[in-house]
Design a protein around this motif. Structure first.
Motif, PDB file in Angstrom:
ATOM      1  N   ALA A 190     -18.229 -54.554 -53.639  1.00  0.00           N
ATOM      2  CA  ALA A 190     -16.851 -54.360 -53.410  1.00  0.00           C
ATOM      3  C   ALA A 190     -16.660 -52.844 -54.239  1.00  0.00           C
ATOM      4  O   ALA A 190     -15.914 -51.951 -53.397  1.00  0.00           O
ATOM      5  CB  ALA A 190     -15.984 -55.181 -54.241  1.00  0.00           C
ATOM      6  N   LYS A 191     -17.112 -52.653 -55.293  1.00  0.00           N
ATOM      7  CA  LYS A 191     -16.789 -51.116 -55.715  1.00  0.00           C
ATOM      8  C   LYS A 191     -17.614 -50.173 -54.943  1.00  0.00           C
ATOM      9  O   LYS A 191     -16.922 -49.270 -54.725  1.00  0.00           O
ATOM     10  CB  LYS A 191     -17.324 -51.122 -57.162  1.00  0.00           C
ATOM     11  CG  LYS A 191     -17.132 -49.822 -57.846  1.00  0.00           C
ATOM     12  CD  LYS A 191     -17.526 -49.881 -59.123  1.00  0.00           C
ATOM     13  CE  LYS A 191     -17.446 -48.293 -60.030  1.00  0.00           C
ATOM     14  NZ  LYS A 191     -15.997 -47.984 -60.253  1.00  0.00           N
ATOM     15  N   CYS A 239     -15.547 -49.613 -51.782  1.00  0.00           N
ATOM     16  CA  CYS A 239     -14.310 -48.655 -52.225  1.00  0.00           C
ATOM     17  C   CYS A 239     -14.611 -47.132 -52.383  1.00  0.00           C
ATOM     18  O   CYS A 239     -14.028 -46.288 -51.938  1.00  0.00           O
ATOM     19  CB  CYS A 239     -13.329 -49.338 -53.285  1.00  0.00           C
ATOM     20  SG  CYS A 239     -12.640 -50.656 -53.039  1.00  0.00           S
ATOM     21  N   GLY A 276     -12.160 -44.049 -52.344  1.00  0.00           N
ATOM     22  CA  GLY A 276     -11.157 -44.585 -53.892  1.00  0.00           C
ATOM     23  C   GLY A 276     -12.195 -45.438 -54.577  1.00  0.00           C
ATOM     24  O   GLY A 276     -13.263 -45.143 -54.946  1.00  0.00           O
ATOM     25  N   ASP A 277     -11.631 -46.563 -55.165  1.00  0.00           N
ATOM     26  CA  ASP A 277     -12.177 -47.368 -56.167  1.00  0.00           C
ATOM     27  C   ASP A 277     -11.572 -48.611 -56.303  1.00  0.00           C
ATOM     28  O   ASP A 277     -10.488 -48.864 -55.636  1.00  0.00           O
ATOM     29  CB  ASP A 277     -11.996 -46.432 -57.382  1.00  0.00           C
ATOM     30  CG  ASP A 277     -13.232 -47.086 -58.526  1.00  0.00           C
ATOM     31  OD1 ASP A 277     -14.043 -48.250 -58.292  1.00  0.00           O
ATOM     32  OD2 ASP A 277     -13.756 -46.441 -59.305  1.00  0.00           O
ATOM     33  N   LEU A 278     -11.990 -49.563 -57.192  1.00  0.00           N
ATOM     34  CA  LEU A 278     -11.241 -50.832 -57.235  1.00  0.00           C
ATOM     35  C   LEU A 278     -10.163 -50.450 -58.138  1.00  0.00           C
ATOM     36  O   LEU A 278     -10.337 -49.458 -58.918  1.00  0.00           O
ATOM     37  CB  LEU A 278     -12.404 -51.979 -58.021  1.00  0.00           C
ATOM     38  CG  LEU A 278     -13.355 -52.408 -57.340  1.00  0.00           C
ATOM     39  CD1 LEU A 278     -14.345 -53.329 -58.040  1.00  0.00           C
ATOM     40  CD2 LEU A 278     -12.827 -53.351 -56.021  1.00  0.00           C
ATOM     41  N   GLU A 315      -8.417 -60.883 -56.889  1.00  0.00           N
ATOM     42  CA  GLU A 315      -9.062 -59.536 -56.716  1.00  0.00           C
ATOM     43  C   GLU A 315      -9.558 -58.976 -57.637  1.00  0.00           C
ATOM     44  O   GLU A 315      -9.115 -59.031 -58.976  1.00  0.00           O
ATOM     45  CB  GLU A 315      -7.742 -58.697 -56.134  1.00  0.00           C
ATOM     46  CG  GLU A 315      -7.074 -59.225 -54.784  1.00  0.00           C
ATOM     47  CD  GLU A 315      -6.037 -58.576 -54.293  1.00  0.00           C
ATOM     48  OE1 GLU A 315      -5.704 -57.497 -54.943  1.00  0.00           O
ATOM     49  OE2 GLU A 315      -5.363 -58.832 -53.013  1.00  0.00           O
ATOM     50  N   ARG A 319     -11.578 -53.081 -61.825  1.00  0.00           N
ATOM     51  CA  ARG A 319     -12.689 -52.458 -62.567  1.00  0.00           C
ATOM     52  C   ARG A 319     -12.329 -52.607 -64.080  1.00  0.00           C
ATOM     53  O   ARG A 319     -13.086 -51.787 -64.721  1.00  0.00           O
ATOM     54  CB  ARG A 319     -13.106 -51.224 -62.047  1.00  0.00           C
ATOM     55  CG  ARG A 319     -11.942 -50.149 -61.962  1.00  0.00           C
ATOM     56  CD  ARG A 319     -12.331 -48.975 -61.300  1.00  0.00           C
ATOM     57  NE  ARG A 319     -11.098 -48.099 -60.826  1.00  0.00           N
ATOM     58  CZ  ARG A 319     -10.737 -46.901 -61.752  1.00  0.00           C
ATOM     59  NH1 ARG A 319     -11.588 -46.346 -62.454  1.00  0.00           N
ATOM     60  NH2 ARG A 319      -9.734 -46.526 -61.073  1.00  0.00           N
ATOM     61  N   PHE A 341     -11.134 -58.392 -52.626  1.00  0.00           N
ATOM     62  CA  PHE A 341     -10.890 -57.113 -53.501  1.00  0.00           C
ATOM     63  C   PHE A 341     -10.033 -56.290 -52.459  1.00  0.00           C
ATOM     64  O   PHE A 341      -9.762 -56.438 -51.389  1.00  0.00           O
ATOM     65  CB  PHE A 341     -12.030 -56.236 -53.619  1.00  0.00           C
ATOM     66  CG  PHE A 341     -12.949 -55.901 -52.512  1.00  0.00           C
ATOM     67  CD1 PHE A 341     -12.800 -54.551 -52.140  1.00  0.00           C
ATOM     68  CD2 PHE A 341     -13.766 -56.667 -51.758  1.00  0.00           C
ATOM     69  CE1 PHE A 341     -13.524 -53.919 -50.807  1.00  0.00           C
ATOM     70  CE2 PHE A 341     -14.560 -56.035 -50.449  1.00  0.00           C
ATOM     71  CZ  PHE A 341     -14.347 -54.867 -50.360  1.00  0.00           C
ATOM     72  N   ARG A 342      -9.489 -55.325 -53.021  1.00  0.00           N
ATOM     73  CA  ARG A 342      -8.766 -54.266 -52.222  1.00  0.00           C
ATOM     74  C   ARG A 342      -9.064 -53.205 -53.038  1.00  0.00           C
ATOM     75  O   ARG A 342      -9.097 -53.192 -54.279  1.00  0.00           O
ATOM     76  CB  ARG A 342      -7.311 -54.544 -52.025  1.00  0.00           C
ATOM     77  CG  ARG A 342      -6.409 -54.216 -53.643  1.00  0.00           C
ATOM     78  CD  ARG A 342      -4.785 -54.319 -53.054  1.00  0.00           C
ATOM     79  NE  ARG A 342      -4.568 -55.971 -53.138  1.00  0.00           N
ATOM     80  CZ  ARG A 342      -3.775 -56.176 -52.180  1.00  0.00           C
ATOM     81  NH1 ARG A 342      -3.178 -55.500 -51.396  1.00  0.00           N
ATOM     82  NH2 ARG A 342      -3.372 -57.505 -51.688  1.00  0.00           N
ATOM     83  N   CYS A 343      -8.874 -52.006 -52.262  1.00  0.00           N
ATOM     84  CA  CYS A 343      -9.066 -50.548 -52.879  1.00  0.00           C
ATOM     85  C   CYS A 343      -7.928 -49.721 -53.078  1.00  0.00           C
ATOM     86  O   CYS A 343      -7.094 -50.095 -52.477  1.00  0.00           O
ATOM     87  CB  CYS A 343     -10.039 -49.800 -51.903  1.00  0.00           C
ATOM     88  SG  CYS A 343     -11.637 -50.523 -51.242  1.00  0.00           S
ATOM     89  N   VAL A 391      -6.736 -45.795 -53.189  1.00  0.00           N
ATOM     90  CA  VAL A 391      -6.884 -44.730 -53.092  1.00  0.00           C
ATOM     91  C   VAL A 391      -5.801 -43.611 -53.518  1.00  0.00           C
ATOM     92  O   VAL A 391      -4.699 -44.012 -53.108  1.00  0.00           O
ATOM     93  CB  VAL A 391      -7.398 -44.405 -51.704  1.00  0.00           C
ATOM     94  CG1 VAL A 391      -7.690 -42.874 -51.236  1.00  0.00           C
ATOM     95  CG2 VAL A 391      -8.334 -45.158 -51.056  1.00  0.00           C
TER      96      VAL A 391
END
Length: 142
Positions: free
Chosen positions: A2-3, A6, A11-13, A75, A78, A135-137, A139
Motif C-alpha cells: 500500500a505504501k 501511494c 503521495g503516501d499513506l 485503513e 503510517r 488504504f487510501r493515499c 497527496v
C-alpha cells in the motif's frame, strides 16, 4: 504494498493525524458526516455481507467530499505505535515502509467489525493482510 503504491502516485499513506483530520474536519465532528448518528445508511459496518462500492453510501460523505472514512475497510496509516501492557502509545517517527514488525495504526472500522467512535485505533503489523483492511493515499498539493 500500500505504501509503495501511494509513493508511486506521488503521495503516501496518511499519518494518524491526517486521517483523523479528514474524518473529523477542522471542528472535530463526532463522525465524518454531519450529525451524531451511526446508521447502515452512512457506513458499511458489521454485520455486513462484505465490501461495497465506494459511492454506495453517499450520505456518509464528509462535507469536504470524502467517502467511506468509516466502514467498508479499515485503513492503514503510517503512524507507528508501541504496545505496552496498559495500552499503546503513538511514536513520533512515521513508518519507513520497510520494517514489517512494527505496529501501525489502522483507522475507520470495517464491514467485519463494529465501531463505536471515530477516535478508535486498531493496531496491526504491516505483514498482516486482511479482507477487512484497505488504504487510501494522501497527496499534498502545492
Amino acid at each position: 504494498q500500500a505504501k509503495e503504491f501511494c509513493l508511486w502516485l506521488g503521495g503516501d499513506l496518511p499519518t494518524n493525524i491526517q486521517w483523523e483530520r479528514a474524518a473529523r474536519g477542522l471542528h472535530g465532528r463526532s463522525w465524518p458526516w454531519q450529525g451524531d448518528n451511526l446508521t447502515p445508511e452512512l457506513a458499511n459496518l458489521y454485520p455486513s455481507d462484505g465490501i461495497i462500492k465506494a459511492n454506495d453510501l453517499p450520505d456518509g460523505m464528509t462535507p469536504e467530499g470524502v467517502l467511506n472514512l468509516v466502514g467498508n475497510v479499515a485503513e492503514w496509516t503510517r503512524t507507528q505505535l508501541i504496545t505496552k501492557d496498559d495500552g499503546a502509545s503513538f511514536l513520533p517517527e512515521v513508518w519507513n515502509g520497510i520494517d514489517k514488525q512494527v505496529a501501525l495504526a489502522i483507522r475507520g472500522g470495517s464491514w467485519g467489525f463494529q465501531m463505536s467512535r471515530i477516535t478508535e485505533v486498531q493496531i496491526v503489523i504491516p505483514e498482516n493482510f486482511s479482507e477487512f483492511i484497505g488504504f487510501r493515499c494522501v497527496v499534498i498539493g502545492n
